[in-house]
Design an enzyme around this catalytic site. Sequence first.
Site, PDB file in Angstrom:
ATOM      1  N   ASP A 216      92.484 -44.902  -0.796  1.00 16.54           N
ATOM      2  CA  ASP A 216      91.059 -45.137  -1.033  1.00 16.54           C
ATOM      3  C   ASP A 216      90.295 -44.505   0.117  1.00 16.54           C
ATOM      4  OD1 ASP A 216      91.480 -46.694  -3.376  1.00 16.54           O
ATOM      5  OD2 ASP A 216      92.009 -48.399  -2.104  1.00 16.54           O
ATOM      6  N   LEU A 217      89.584 -43.436  -0.143  1.00 11.75           N
ATOM      7  CA  LEU A 217      88.967 -42.620   0.893  1.00 11.75           C
ATOM      8  C   LEU A 217      88.094 -43.452   1.823  1.00 11.75           C
ATOM      9  CD1 LEU A 217      88.589 -39.744   1.985  1.00 11.75           C
ATOM     10  CD2 LEU A 217      86.594 -39.531   0.463  1.00 11.75           C
ATOM     11  N   ASP A 218      88.426 -43.420   3.128  1.00  8.62           N
ATOM     12  CA  ASP A 218      87.653 -44.080   4.185  1.00  8.62           C
ATOM     13  C   ASP A 218      87.521 -45.583   3.972  1.00  8.62           C
ATOM     14  OD1 ASP A 218      87.250 -41.743   5.628  1.00  8.62           O
ATOM     15  OD2 ASP A 218      85.456 -41.219   4.492  1.00  8.62           O
ATOM     16  N   GLU A 219      88.477 -46.205   3.278  1.00  7.52           N
ATOM     17  CA  GLU A 219      88.408 -47.644   3.030  1.00  7.52           C
ATOM     18  C   GLU A 219      89.652 -48.371   3.503  1.00  7.52           C
ATOM     19  OE1 GLU A 219      87.278 -48.653  -0.937  1.00  7.52           O
ATOM     20  OE2 GLU A 219      85.570 -47.280  -0.984  1.00  7.52           O
TER      21      GLU A 219
END
Length: 300
Positions: free
Chosen positions: A242-245
């Site tokens: 999950d991109l940047d999460e």
Amino acid sequence: MTSYVEEKLQNYREKHKDRARLLIHCPDQPGIISRVSDFLFGHHANIVASHQYSTDPEGGEFFIRLEFDCPNLEEKFPQIEVDFQPIAAEFSMDWKMTAVRDLKNVAVFVSKQPHCLLELLWEWQSGDLMANLAVVISNHEDTREMVESLGIPFYHVPSNKELRQEAETRHKELLDEYNVDLIVLARYMQILTPEFVEPYRNKIINIHHSFLPAFVGARPYERAYERGVKMIGATSHYVTNDLDEGPIIEQDIGRVDHRDHVEEMKKIGQTIERSVLARAVKWHLADRILVHQNKTIVFS
């Protein structure tokens, strides 16, 4: 590697040759600390540091980080690990034991902006980042000279949307060749695929500005300036699909006002990014982080 850095690392290994760390996560219940302490005492080990946390003493999750000294640890370490397994099974533990003298091998990924890489190199040169900086990989040539001047291998691996699969194949070859334990994305401006990330779960650390999600995408500082923000910052986290999460390790902020134009804001942001990333990397190297679901417990 310079002789100065090599001497620093060797002195650290020698000083901590009999020290180990034990990280434990398990369901909370009475007797955990007593059982672990008795086990270490039975192996003539002395606990020199202990930090613990429980989400709820009544049926919650328990986390603990221990450091202990044990004479002739290098010889005894494999047997201590084997002997601990029944206790781990008894308490349903997720655990990891590491010898402090066994420094982790680190790969740094970087693109054009060098500020985070330079901070890591400085911390390493000064003896404050205890690791083997094994390799630096970049999709640009810009940082080659500053890396190779310190005797660290540098590899230019072009990468973009069209070349991603080919690039990641090469990345995996280099990571295997240098036996890498931790990947640091020091402003590496490429998205990693799920196939690349999965084998390195909780072993890839990223840094980004803390405008997300308000100014996601390109030119965040320009858009933040136009909006008149009063505070900027940086976040370091483990990389997930999950991109940047991913689980957040460390964050910090700095105030700005109407006098700070885009370039000033970028400089402030870069200063925060450097220190936040360095702290996150050092905590990981010191085995101070436990990941639970999408959060971290950081024994700092």
